[in-house]
Design a protein around this motif. Sequence first.
Motif, PDB file in Angstrom:
ATOM      1  N   ASP A  46     -26.812   3.823 -20.165  1.00 40.64           N
ATOM      2  CA  ASP A  46     -25.407   3.416 -20.306  1.00 40.64           C
ATOM      3  C   ASP A  46     -24.586   3.858 -19.100  1.00 40.64           C
ATOM      4  OD1 ASP A  46     -26.021   2.324 -22.759  1.00 40.64           O
ATOM      5  OD2 ASP A  46     -25.205   4.002 -23.930  1.00 40.64           O
ATOM      6  N   LEU A  47     -24.821   5.082 -18.647  1.00 45.83           N
ATOM      7  CA  LEU A  47     -24.061   5.590 -17.508  1.00 45.83           C
ATOM      8  C   LEU A  47     -24.404   4.840 -16.226  1.00 45.83           C
ATOM      9  CD1 LEU A  47     -24.113   9.427 -18.223  1.00 45.83           C
ATOM     10  CD2 LEU A  47     -22.170   7.869 -18.429  1.00 45.83           C
ATOM     11  N   ARG A  48     -25.674   4.468 -16.067  1.00 44.43           N
ATOM     12  CA  ARG A  48     -26.041   3.682 -14.889  1.00 44.43           C
ATOM     13  C   ARG A  48     -25.343   2.333 -14.906  1.00 44.43           C
ATOM     14  NH1 ARG A  48     -32.433   5.186 -14.433  1.00 44.43           N
ATOM     15  NH2 ARG A  48     -32.115   7.054 -13.194  1.00 44.43           N
ATOM     16  N   GLN A  49     -25.275   1.737 -16.087  1.00 47.82           N
ATOM     17  CA  GLN A  49     -24.588   0.450 -16.214  1.00 47.82           C
ATOM     18  C   GLN A  49     -23.097   0.624 -15.907  1.00 47.82           C
ATOM     19  OE1 GLN A  49     -24.732  -1.261 -20.153  1.00 47.82           O
ATOM     20  NE2 GLN A  49     -24.826  -3.323 -19.309  1.00 47.82           N
ATOM     21  N   GLN A  50     -22.523   1.714 -16.392  1.00 44.97           N
ATOM     22  CA  GLN A  50     -21.113   1.983 -16.138  1.00 44.97           C
ATOM     23  C   GLN A  50     -20.875   2.224 -14.641  1.00 44.97           C
ATOM     24  OE1 GLN A  50     -19.629   5.314 -18.372  1.00 44.97           O
ATOM     25  NE2 GLN A  50     -17.503   4.832 -17.929  1.00 44.97           N
ATOM     26  N   ILE A  51     -21.782   2.934 -13.992  1.00 43.63           N
ATOM     27  CA  ILE A  51     -21.663   3.172 -12.547  1.00 43.63           C
ATOM     28  C   ILE A  51     -21.702   1.855 -11.792  1.00 43.63           C
ATOM     29  CG2 ILE A  51     -22.912   4.090 -10.541  1.00 43.63           C
ATOM     30  CD1 ILE A  51     -23.633   6.515 -12.303  1.00 43.63           C
ATOM     31  N   ALA A  52     -22.629   0.981 -12.182  1.00 41.43           N
ATOM     32  CA  ALA A  52     -22.724  -0.324 -11.516  1.00 41.43           C
ATOM     33  C   ALA A  52     -21.435  -1.114 -11.700  1.00 41.43           C
ATOM     34  CB  ALA A  52     -23.913  -1.102 -12.063  1.00 41.43           C
ATOM     35  N   SER A  53     -20.886  -1.087 -12.901  1.00 43.56           N
ATOM     36  CA  SER A  53     -19.639  -1.802 -13.176  1.00 43.56           C
ATOM     37  C   SER A  53     -18.483  -1.216 -12.365  1.00 43.56           C
ATOM     38  CB  SER A  53     -19.327  -1.729 -14.670  1.00 43.56           C
ATOM     39  OG  SER A  53     -18.071  -2.278 -14.942  1.00 43.56           O
ATOM     40  N   LEU A  54     -18.394   0.102 -12.328  1.00 42.04           N
ATOM     41  CA  LEU A  54     -17.311   0.744 -11.573  1.00 42.04           C
ATOM     42  C   LEU A  54     -17.467   0.524 -10.068  1.00 42.04           C
ATOM     43  CD1 LEU A  54     -16.937   4.077 -13.573  1.00 42.04           C
ATOM     44  CD2 LEU A  54     -15.344   2.155 -13.524  1.00 42.04           C
ATOM     45  N   THR A  55     -18.710   0.492  -9.605  1.00 37.75           N
ATOM     46  CA  THR A  55     -18.941   0.221  -8.186  1.00 37.75           C
ATOM     47  C   THR A  55     -18.470  -1.190  -7.843  1.00 37.75           C
ATOM     48  OG1 THR A  55     -20.827   1.727  -8.170  1.00 37.75           O
ATOM     49  CG2 THR A  55     -20.704   0.127  -6.384  1.00 37.75           C
ATOM     50  N   ALA A  56     -18.778  -2.139  -8.710  1.00 39.44           N
ATOM     51  CA  ALA A  56     -18.334  -3.518  -8.486  1.00 39.44           C
ATOM     52  C   ALA A  56     -16.806  -3.592  -8.513  1.00 39.44           C
ATOM     53  CB  ALA A  56     -18.940  -4.440  -9.541  1.00 39.44           C
ATOM     54  N   GLN A  57     -16.195  -2.905  -9.460  1.00 38.53           N
ATOM     55  CA  GLN A  57     -14.735  -2.888  -9.532  1.00 38.53           C
ATOM     56  C   GLN A  57     -14.137  -2.264  -8.277  1.00 38.53           C
ATOM     57  OE1 GLN A  57     -13.554  -0.835 -13.081  1.00 38.53           O
ATOM     58  NE2 GLN A  57     -13.853  -2.614 -14.384  1.00 38.53           N
ATOM     59  N   ASN A  58     -14.765  -1.195  -7.798  1.00 35.47           N
ATOM     60  CA  ASN A  58     -14.286  -0.532  -6.595  1.00 35.47           C
ATOM     61  C   ASN A  58     -14.347  -1.465  -5.400  1.00 35.47           C
ATOM     62  OD1 ASN A  58     -13.365   1.558  -4.963  1.00 35.47           O
ATOM     63  ND2 ASN A  58     -15.402   2.379  -4.627  1.00 35.47           N
ATOM     64  N   GLU A  59     -15.450  -2.191  -5.279  1.00 30.53           N
ATOM     65  CA  GLU A  59     -15.577  -3.160  -4.178  1.00 30.53           C
ATOM     66  C   GLU A  59     -14.505  -4.240  -4.289  1.00 30.53           C
ATOM     67  OE1 GLU A  59     -17.511  -3.048  -1.463  1.00 30.53           O
ATOM     68  OE2 GLU A  59     -18.101  -1.068  -2.194  1.00 30.53           O
ATOM     69  N   MET A  60     -14.262  -4.705  -5.505  1.00 32.24           N
ATOM     70  CA  MET A  60     -13.232  -5.731  -5.698  1.00 32.24           C
ATOM     71  C   MET A  60     -11.854  -5.184  -5.316  1.00 32.24           C
ATOM     72  SD  MET A  60     -14.679  -8.499  -6.537  1.00 32.24           S
ATOM     73  CE  MET A  60     -13.311  -9.469  -7.088  1.00 32.24           C
ATOM     74  N   LEU A  61     -11.585  -3.935  -5.672  1.00 32.68           N
ATOM     75  CA  LEU A  61     -10.295  -3.341  -5.321  1.00 32.68           C
ATOM     76  C   LEU A  61     -10.163  -3.171  -3.811  1.00 32.68           C
ATOM     77  CD1 LEU A  61      -9.906  -0.685  -8.148  1.00 32.68           C
ATOM     78  CD2 LEU A  61      -8.575  -2.776  -7.845  1.00 32.68           C
ATOM     79  N   LYS A  62     -11.269  -2.806  -3.159  1.00 36.24           N
ATOM     80  CA  LYS A  62     -11.225  -2.693  -1.694  1.00 36.24           C
ATOM     81  C   LYS A  62     -10.917  -4.049  -1.066  1.00 36.24           C
ATOM     82  CE  LYS A  62     -14.408   1.177  -1.070  1.00 36.24           C
ATOM     83  NZ  LYS A  62     -15.752   1.556  -0.574  1.00 36.24           N
ATOM     84  N   LEU A  63     -11.611  -5.094  -1.565  1.00 34.46           N
ATOM     85  CA  LEU A  63     -11.362  -6.435  -1.045  1.00 34.46           C
ATOM     86  C   LEU A  63      -9.940  -6.876  -1.350  1.00 34.46           C
ATOM     87  CD1 LEU A  63     -14.677  -8.282  -1.896  1.00 34.46           C
ATOM     88  CD2 LEU A  63     -13.837  -7.616   0.354  1.00 34.46           C
ATOM     89  N   ASN A  64      -9.464  -6.558  -2.541  1.00 38.76           N
ATOM     90  CA  ASN A  64      -8.109  -6.920  -2.919  1.00 38.76           C
ATOM     91  C   ASN A  64      -7.103  -6.238  -1.995  1.00 38.76           C
ATOM     92  OD1 ASN A  64      -6.101  -8.162  -4.416  1.00 38.76           O
ATOM     93  ND2 ASN A  64      -5.997  -6.495  -5.891  1.00 38.76           N
ATOM     94  N   GLY A  65      -7.396  -5.003  -1.640  1.00 43.48           N
ATOM     95  CA  GLY A  65      -6.518  -4.280  -0.716  1.00 43.48           C
ATOM     96  C   GLY A  65      -6.494  -4.934   0.647  1.00 43.48           C
ATOM     97  N   LEU A  66      -7.635  -5.485   1.059  1.00 41.73           N
ATOM     98  CA  LEU A  66      -7.686  -6.164   2.349  1.00 41.73           C
ATOM     99  C   LEU A  66      -6.957  -7.496   2.292  1.00 41.73           C
ATOM    100  CD1 LEU A  66     -11.410  -5.540   3.349  1.00 41.73           C
ATOM    101  CD2 LEU A  66      -9.384  -4.452   4.317  1.00 41.73           C
ATOM    102  N   LEU A  67      -7.046  -8.166   1.154  1.00 36.03           N
ATOM    103  CA  LEU A  67      -6.416  -9.469   1.021  1.00 36.03           C
ATOM    104  C   LEU A  67      -4.917  -9.363   0.763  1.00 36.03           C
ATOM    105  CD1 LEU A  67      -9.111 -11.292  -1.126  1.00 36.03           C
ATOM    106  CD2 LEU A  67      -8.720 -11.479   1.329  1.00 36.03           C
ATOM    107  N   ASN A  68      -4.480  -8.292   0.183  1.00 37.83           N
ATOM    108  CA  ASN A  68      -3.065  -8.066  -0.097  1.00 37.83           C
ATOM    109  C   ASN A  68      -2.574  -6.910   0.767  1.00 37.83           C
ATOM    110  OD1 ASN A  68      -2.974 -10.028  -2.110  1.00 37.83           O
ATOM    111  ND2 ASN A  68      -3.702  -8.595  -3.648  1.00 37.83           N
ATOM    112  N   PRO A  69      -2.191  -7.211   2.001  1.00 41.82           N
ATOM    113  CA  PRO A  69      -1.795  -6.127   2.900  1.00 41.82           C
ATOM    114  C   PRO A  69      -0.493  -5.465   2.452  1.00 41.82           C
ATOM    115  CG  PRO A  69      -1.380  -8.248   3.913  1.00 41.82           C
ATOM    116  CD  PRO A  69      -2.099  -8.507   2.616  1.00 41.82           C
ATOM    117  N   THR A  70      -0.361  -4.224   2.835  1.00 45.91           N
ATOM    118  CA  THR A  70       0.875  -3.497   2.542  1.00 45.91           C
ATOM    119  C   THR A  70       1.943  -3.891   3.556  1.00 45.91           C
ATOM    120  OG1 THR A  70       0.260  -1.652   3.962  1.00 45.91           O
ATOM    121  CG2 THR A  70      -0.464  -1.540   1.648  1.00 45.91           C
TER     122      THR A  70
END
Length: 97
Positions: A46-70
């Motif tokens: 379960d924790l490995r699955q959660q890590i994979a999900s959080l890693t994917a979310q983290n990547e999406m947030l990084k990309l979102n930060g790049l696409l939505n500049p401050t």
Amino acid sequence: MAIDLQERLDNIKVKSGMLVERYKHEREHRLKLEDTIRENISLIADLRQQIASLTAQNEMLKLNGLLNPTRQDALRSKAILSKLIRDIDRCIADLTE
């Protein structure tokens, strides 16, 4: 002699009874540990699955930060573009001379 033999038999019975009780106790302990191991394996999965999900979310947030500049990113980009435009204007002016 018969008394010695009877004492030895009684002693063996007591010791074998103790061994049986110890075996039962150790078996119960082993079964509990096996249950704990199964629970931990499930938890790890379960924790490995959660890590994979959080890693994917983290990547999406990084990309979102790049696409939505401050605002700072926008100001920095504007300054770079302004400098490039001035350089281009200078080059055009040099070419027309």
